[in-house]
Design a protein around this motif. Structure first.
Motif, PDB file in Angstrom:
ATOM      1  N   PRO A 201      -3.067  -3.381 -14.428  1.00 17.30           N
ATOM      2  CA  PRO A 201      -2.958  -2.063 -13.783  1.00 17.30           C
ATOM      3  C   PRO A 201      -1.921  -2.137 -12.653  1.00 17.30           C
ATOM      4  O   PRO A 201      -2.081  -2.908 -11.719  1.00 17.30           O
ATOM      5  CB  PRO A 201      -4.367  -1.809 -13.223  1.00 17.30           C
ATOM      6  N   ALA A 202      -0.837  -1.354 -12.768  1.00 17.17           N
ATOM      7  CA  ALA A 202       0.258  -1.413 -11.794  1.00 17.17           C
ATOM      8  C   ALA A 202       0.456  -0.034 -11.160  1.00 17.17           C
ATOM      9  O   ALA A 202       0.771   0.936 -11.843  1.00 17.17           O
ATOM     10  CB  ALA A 202       1.550  -1.864 -12.467  1.00 17.17           C
ATOM     11  N   LEU A 203       0.267  -0.001  -9.839  1.00 13.74           N
ATOM     12  CA  LEU A 203       0.279   1.289  -9.132  1.00 13.74           C
ATOM     13  C   LEU A 203       1.263   1.235  -7.969  1.00 13.74           C
ATOM     14  O   LEU A 203       1.374   0.214  -7.292  1.00 13.74           O
ATOM     15  CB  LEU A 203      -1.142   1.548  -8.604  1.00 13.74           C
ATOM     16  N   GLY A 204       1.950   2.352  -7.729  1.00 13.74           N
ATOM     17  CA  GLY A 204       2.851   2.430  -6.592  1.00 13.74           C
ATOM     18  C   GLY A 204       2.121   3.004  -5.375  1.00 13.74           C
ATOM     19  O   GLY A 204       1.416   4.005  -5.486  1.00 13.74           O
ATOM     20  N   VAL A 205       2.286   2.345  -4.225  1.00 12.18           N
ATOM     21  CA  VAL A 205       1.652   2.849  -2.991  1.00 12.18           C
ATOM     22  C   VAL A 205       2.235   4.221  -2.641  1.00 12.18           C
ATOM     23  O   VAL A 205       1.510   5.172  -2.317  1.00 12.18           O
ATOM     24  CB  VAL A 205       1.900   1.881  -1.809  1.00 12.18           C
ATOM     25  N   ASP A 206       3.574   4.314  -2.740  1.00 11.91           N
ATOM     26  CA  ASP A 206       4.250   5.543  -2.308  1.00 11.91           C
ATOM     27  C   ASP A 206       3.906   6.728  -3.223  1.00 11.91           C
ATOM     28  O   ASP A 206       3.736   7.851  -2.768  1.00 11.91           O
ATOM     29  CB  ASP A 206       5.762   5.304  -2.273  1.00 11.91           C
ATOM     30  N   ARG A 207       3.822   6.434  -4.532  1.00  7.07           N
ATOM     31  CA  ARG A 207       3.425   7.510  -5.457  1.00  7.07           C
ATOM     32  C   ARG A 207       1.998   7.963  -5.197  1.00  7.07           C
ATOM     33  O   ARG A 207       1.681   9.142  -5.307  1.00  7.07           O
ATOM     34  CB  ARG A 207       3.544   7.030  -6.901  1.00  7.07           C
ATOM     35  N   THR A 208       1.141   7.006  -4.852  1.00  2.00           N
ATOM     36  CA  THR A 208      -0.244   7.362  -4.529  1.00  2.00           C
ATOM     37  C   THR A 208      -0.246   8.232  -3.272  1.00  2.00           C
ATOM     38  O   THR A 208      -0.990   9.215  -3.179  1.00  2.00           O
ATOM     39  CB  THR A 208      -1.080   6.079  -4.296  1.00  2.00           C
ATOM     40  N   PHE A 209       0.589   7.869  -2.327  1.00  2.00           N
ATOM     41  CA  PHE A 209       0.716   8.622  -1.077  1.00  2.00           C
ATOM     42  C   PHE A 209       1.100  10.067  -1.395  1.00  2.00           C
ATOM     43  O   PHE A 209       0.491  11.023  -0.895  1.00  2.00           O
ATOM     44  CB  PHE A 209       1.806   7.955  -0.222  1.00  2.00           C
ATOM     45  N   LEU A 210       2.106  10.226  -2.266  1.00  2.00           N
ATOM     46  CA  LEU A 210       2.569  11.577  -2.605  1.00  2.00           C
ATOM     47  C   LEU A 210       1.476  12.353  -3.351  1.00  2.00           C
ATOM     48  O   LEU A 210       1.288  13.552  -3.117  1.00  2.00           O
ATOM     49  CB  LEU A 210       3.849  11.497  -3.450  1.00  2.00           C
ATOM     50  N   ALA A 211       0.754  11.675  -4.216  1.00  2.00           N
ATOM     51  CA  ALA A 211      -0.335  12.337  -4.956  1.00  2.00           C
ATOM     52  C   ALA A 211      -1.409  12.807  -3.969  1.00  2.00           C
ATOM     53  O   ALA A 211      -1.898  13.943  -4.051  1.00  2.00           O
ATOM     54  CB  ALA A 211      -0.930  11.379  -5.982  1.00  2.00           C
TER      55      ALA A 211
END
Ligand code: ATP
Length: 541
Positions: free
Chosen positions: A407-417
């Motif tokens: 499972p690979a997740l971006g911190v910044d994309r999570t922030f934007l979500a």
């Protein structure tokens, strides 16, 4: 600075269940006109323009190097943003590593031996197809550029070309209609069937217009562009000193696989998790922090036995875990969905990949990728390094190279979500307010302490005492300037879940404070112990 109005005892019952001790209402300001909806619906998504402006104004995210005109694809997190980002990473680490017995953490270096990127395939294959517009000098990713022939009654009268977006079909159709009118063509326009530019034939390149100029003939054929940032290590700048800023954190995990197995007590199945910076020289960084050139990843490699029954089960379990985790930090369920990659789109070594998609303001896009990578990476490192990546299976008395689910997740994309889901505009007492309905785990400040007035030493002293006590447990804000209503709005805007107001009654009568809820704007009076208990229940989740 208005004095508080009288208590609204009719509402006491509603809140009685909140915490121990007697609780009564006090409203600053007087009336709450709207009860807020618990989560955003698709119709009320903020625009990107709204979010970008809001982030700048509130010290959440700034464009990098702004005093020098900015630097495309790079961003700086301001005082509020840095807290939110840290909270996202802490929540992930806590749930992924601390609250599980089968996962350990790692913090590998950003620059690693270049042979790692040869083994992983990044040097030869980590590229995007790039297209240049020779006239405007604009550069595009070919797979984000969509074109179609404009056909009227069987005759191709030209081509339209648009950049990938939620509205690209409508945009292309409008351009086709315009072309038909301009060329005064009679007859039926055939449906516009968009394809990405990597599918264009050689004879079509000259006919497809550039999105920058609207004129055909200036777009080049697509060519591969490697996304890794190069640097040099050591005093000499020659071919032998070339190194790379890591484009993903995963390889730091794979190259340490044997170290972890040999130095800790992990047993298959187990995972290694890492949070860290990654760098990609994206051709078209866009959509704010969604696709930037420097970003952070939260990746976990879960090592398992290789048989089919195991990987399918583990794959499904991780998909569910990831979705649950997003809900647990406040992402509404109706904003996420699964995109299962069809077999023909999988890499040769991959057994399955599913992206968790999120409804961003610019359309549904990948937030989290969950990939079954087989044992490709460990096998490659074994071959290239000459070091064994095998482990011994006691039961079968056999050595094997474990397979992996990632499972690979971006911190910044999570922030934007999170921002997209949490941003709300509403009206309280006839005043417009902006509120960030952040989950308490993510909120930059958990509590704000507000002395009603700042010129009454006994009152300020009491507020300070409470502030110091609360600060020992949570990150707290102190605000003693401006009318109380304005101070509430300030805290709403940065997502502070609770405000604690100390007023004259606190010091002169009952020693109780007013606690105000960000989302409902409801207020209640609690003594100090009840306050601590109430906040523990609400914040330590
Ligand atoms: P995309 O297809 O959007 O380029 P990807 O499939 O290449 O993403 P991965 O290599 O799987 O992405 O990286 C894992 C995660 O890292 C992605 O799901 C995303 O959340 C994040 N990520 C990848 N590239 C970027 C970027 N340029 N900026 C911000 N986050 C990114």
């Amino acid at each position: 600075m208005g004095m508080p109005v009288g208590r609204h005892t009719s509402m006491i019952a509603v809140i009685g269940a909140f915490a121990g001790g007697s609780s009564t209402f006090r409203l600053y300001p007087t009336r709450r006109r709207f009860i807020l909806t618990p989560s955003m619906s698709k119709q009320t998504l903020p625009t990107m323009e709204t979010l970008v402006g809001f982030c700048k104004r509130k010290g959440i995210i700034y464009p990098s190097s702004e005093i020098y005109g900015g630097y495309n694809g790079f961003f700086d997190y301001g005082p509020i943003g840095a807290e939110i980002k840290r909270n996202i990473k802490d929540a992930w680490w806590r749930d992924m590593v601390h609250r599980r017995d089968d996962i350990v953490g790692l913090d590998a270096s950003i620059i690693m031996h270049p042979a790692i990127w040869k083994a992983s395939g990044h040097i030869d294959g980590f590229s995007d197809p790039m297209v240049d517009c020779k006239t405007s000098k604009m550069r595009y990713r070919a797979d984000q550029l969509f074109f179609a022939p404009v056909i009227v009654e069987g005759e191709t009268i030209g081509y339209v070309c648009v950049l990938e977006s939620g509205g690209m079909q409508a945009e292309a159709e409008a351009a086709a209609e315009k072309m038909k009118r301009k060329l005064a063509k009679q007859g039926e326009l055939e449906p516009i069937k968009l394809k990405d530019y990597t599918a264009a034939r050689e004879d079509e390149y000259a006919r497809i217009p550039s999105p920058a100029t609207g004129e055909p003939g200036s777009l080049t054929a697509p060519r591969d562009f490697n996304l890794m940032f190069e640097t040099n290590v050591g005093a000499l700048r020659d071919a032998a000193s070339v190194a790379y800023l890591r484009p993903e954190t995963a390889q730091g995990i794979f190259q340490n696989f044997k170290n972890v197995v040999d130095t800790t007590r992990v047993k298959i199945p187990f995972g290694i998790a890492q949070i860290g910076k990654a760098f990609r020289n994206e051709i078209t960084p866009r959509n704010f922090i969604f696709r930037s050139r420097e970003f952070e990843q939260m990746e976990m490699e879960y090592f398992i036995d290789s048989d089919d029954a195991t990987w399918q089960k583990v794959y499904r379990e991780w998909l569910d875990w990831c979705k649950q985790w997003l809900l647990s930090i406040g992402i509404p369920e109706d904003m996420i969905s699964e995109d299962v990659h069809p077999p023909e789109k999988l890499s040769h070594y991959s057994k399955g990949t599913t992206d968790i998609m999120f409804e961003f303001p610019f359309g549904k896009q990948e937030l989290w990728g969950i990939a079954c990578r087989g044992n490709f990476d460990l096998t490659q490192h074994q071959q290239h390094s000459g070091k064994s990546m095998e482990i011994f299976d006691e039961a079968r008395k056999q050595k094997y190279i474990p397979h992996v689910v990632e499972p690979a997740l971006g911190v910044d994309r999570t922030f934007l979500a999170i921002l997209t889901a949490a941003y709300c505009e509403d009206e309280v007492d006839g005043d417009k307010r902006t509120v960030l309905k952040l989950h308490p785990r993510i909120a930059p400040y958990k509590v704000a302490v507000l002395p009603l007035v700042k010129n009454k030493p006994a009152l300020v002293e009491k507020a300070q005492e409470i502030y110091t006590r609360l600060q020992k447990r949570w990150h707290c804000a102190w605000d003693s300037a401006a009318a109380i209503g304005r101070r509430y709005r300030r805290q709403d805007e940065i997502g502070t879940p609770y405000c604690v107001t100390i007023d004259f009654e606190t010091i002169e009568q009952d020693n109780k404070v007013t606690v105000r809820d960000r989302d409902t704007t409801e207020q209640m009076r609690l003594n100090e112990d009840a306050l601590m208990q109430f906040l523990s229940e609400k914040l330590d989740v």
